[in-house]
Design a protein around this motif. Structure first.
Motif, PDB file in Angstrom:
ATOM      1  N   UNK A 141     -15.785  14.871  -3.267  1.00 23.33           N
ATOM      2  CA  UNK A 141     -15.678  14.087  -2.038  1.00 23.33           C
ATOM      3  C   UNK A 141     -15.046  12.733  -2.277  1.00 23.33           C
ATOM      4  N   UNK A 142     -15.427  12.085  -3.392  1.00 21.90           N
ATOM      5  CA  UNK A 142     -14.835  10.785  -3.746  1.00 21.90           C
ATOM      6  C   UNK A 142     -13.338  10.938  -3.967  1.00 21.90           C
ATOM      7  N   UNK A 143     -12.934  11.957  -4.736  1.00 21.27           N
ATOM      8  CA  UNK A 143     -11.521  12.143  -5.027  1.00 21.27           C
ATOM      9  C   UNK A 143     -10.732  12.517  -3.770  1.00 21.27           C
ATOM     10  N   UNK A 144     -11.344  13.286  -2.881  1.00 19.32           N
ATOM     11  CA  UNK A 144     -10.667  13.642  -1.640  1.00 19.32           C
ATOM     12  C   UNK A 144     -10.400  12.395  -0.799  1.00 19.32           C
ATOM     13  N   UNK A 145     -11.377  11.509  -0.748  1.00 20.39           N
ATOM     14  CA  UNK A 145     -11.180  10.253  -0.008  1.00 20.39           C
ATOM     15  C   UNK A 145     -10.074   9.430  -0.663  1.00 20.39           C
ATOM     16  N   UNK A 146     -10.063   9.397  -1.988  1.00 18.48           N
ATOM     17  CA  UNK A 146      -9.049   8.653  -2.719  1.00 18.48           C
ATOM     18  C   UNK A 146      -7.669   9.268  -2.507  1.00 18.48           C
ATOM     19  N   UNK A 147      -7.587  10.591  -2.517  1.00 15.70           N
ATOM     20  CA  UNK A 147      -6.307  11.256  -2.272  1.00 15.70           C
ATOM     21  C   UNK A 147      -5.756  10.889  -0.893  1.00 15.70           C
ATOM     22  N   UNK A 148      -6.628  10.847   0.106  1.00 16.00           N
ATOM     23  CA  UNK A 148      -6.183  10.491   1.461  1.00 16.00           C
ATOM     24  C   UNK A 148      -5.636   9.064   1.500  1.00 16.00           C
ATOM     25  N   UNK A 149      -6.313   8.145   0.820  1.00 15.76           N
ATOM     26  CA  UNK A 149      -5.847   6.757   0.789  1.00 15.76           C
ATOM     27  C   UNK A 149      -4.536   6.639   0.024  1.00 15.76           C
ATOM     28  N   UNK A 150      -4.394   7.393  -1.064  1.00 13.11           N
ATOM     29  CA  UNK A 150      -3.148   7.388  -1.825  1.00 13.11           C
ATOM     30  C   UNK A 150      -2.005   7.965  -0.988  1.00 13.11           C
ATOM     31  N   UNK A 151      -2.289   9.026  -0.246  1.00 10.92           N
ATOM     32  CA  UNK A 151      -1.268   9.630   0.613  1.00 10.92           C
ATOM     33  C   UNK A 151      -0.801   8.641   1.675  1.00 10.92           C
ATOM     34  N   UNK A 152      -1.725   7.872   2.219  1.00 12.99           N
ATOM     35  CA  UNK A 152      -1.367   6.864   3.220  1.00 12.99           C
ATOM     36  C   UNK A 152      -0.430   5.802   2.639  1.00 12.99           C
ATOM     37  N   UNK A 153      -0.491   5.634   1.312  1.00 11.91           N
ATOM     38  CA  UNK A 153       0.366   4.647   0.646  1.00 11.91           C
ATOM     39  C   UNK A 153       1.676   5.260   0.160  1.00 11.91           C
ATOM     40  N   UNK A 154       1.927   6.523   0.494  1.00 13.55           N
ATOM     41  CA  UNK A 154       3.208   7.132   0.182  1.00 13.55           C
ATOM     42  C   UNK A 154       3.274   7.958  -1.073  1.00 13.55           C
ATOM     43  N   UNK A 155       2.128   8.203  -1.727  1.00 16.30           N
ATOM     44  CA  UNK A 155       2.138   9.043  -2.927  1.00 16.30           C
ATOM     45  C   UNK A 155       2.439  10.477  -2.512  1.00 16.30           C
ATOM     46  N   UNK A 156       3.354  11.126  -3.240  1.00 18.53           N
ATOM     47  CA  UNK A 156       3.770  12.483  -2.904  1.00 18.53           C
ATOM     48  C   UNK A 156       2.618  13.466  -3.016  1.00 18.53           C
TER      49      UNK A 156
END
Length: 209
Positions: A141-156
């Motif tokens: 769950x922590x990593x999923x939240x982090x992935x969403x935030x990273x995606x919002x910053x443009x990470x592929x």
């Protein structure tokens, strides 16, 4: 006949079981921090909470279930602190990501008390299958939240999984060292190291060599 005032009696009675459950969960967390998983007995937790040992069986069925609920409760508190940090960061995606990552370095997350409780939970991961599954679910769950935030910053999309894993490992390592050896580096320095890592993840072409 009840001696409680009529206007307070029903609501008080409804809230009382929840309040008692919470007091036992909080007492369990304190015992885990002080005595570790091996010291988290029914008697020790009941004594910490100032109640009869029978109440643990009444509300949880036993100490194992109480420890499981305590793990979930502590994780929920950490998640709430992270959510509050992200909300306070405003609408900028990179500011929200930075807030999520660096919130672990300051109270209420970056404390020796929380570390001691967390170490007790970690010690049970290899001993109890239910705790191992709980650990996996919480970290997923922590990593999923982090992935969403990273995606919002443009990470592929194809880079999100490893970016979240590496960032989580960095945060865990810095958090652990800050709690164990707070004189080694400061919260501000931990934040600066985390931001450098995030810069490299978000804009690898501009990352320092």
């Amino acid at each position: 006949m009840s001696t409680l005032p009529p206007t307070l009696g029903p609501s008080f009675r409804r809230a009382e079981p929840d309040a008692r459950r919470l007091s036992l969960i909080e007492a369990c967390a304190r015992v885990l921090a002080k005595a570790g998983a091996a010291g988290a007995s029914v008697r020790a937790i009941a004594q910490e909470a100032g109640v009869s040992p029978g109440l643990i069986g009444h509300y949880f069925g036993g100490v194992d279930a109480l420890v499981t609920e305590t793990y979930a409760h502590v994780d929920a508190q950490v998640s709430a602190a992270l959510d509050a940090a992200v909300a306070a960061a405003g609408g900028d995606p990179c500011a929200r990501l930075e807030a999520f990552v660096t919130a672990s370095f300051a109270p209420p997350i970056g404390t020796r008390a929380l570390l001691a409780t967390w170490i007790a939970f970690w010690s049970l991961v290899t001993a109890r299958g239910d705790i191992a599954r709980q650990h996996d679910e919480q970290y997923a769950g922590y990593r999923a939240r982090l992935e969403a935030l990273l995606a919002d910053c443009g990470v592929a999309a194809d880079a999100l999984r490893l970016a979240a894993i590496s960032t989580t490992a960095l945060v865990d390592g810095l958090w652990l060292e800050l709690c164990l050896s707070p004189g080694c580096f400061t919260v501000a320095e931990a934040g600066a190291m985390a931001r450098r890592h995030l810069d490299g993840v978000i804009s690898p072409d501009r990352a320092p060599g």
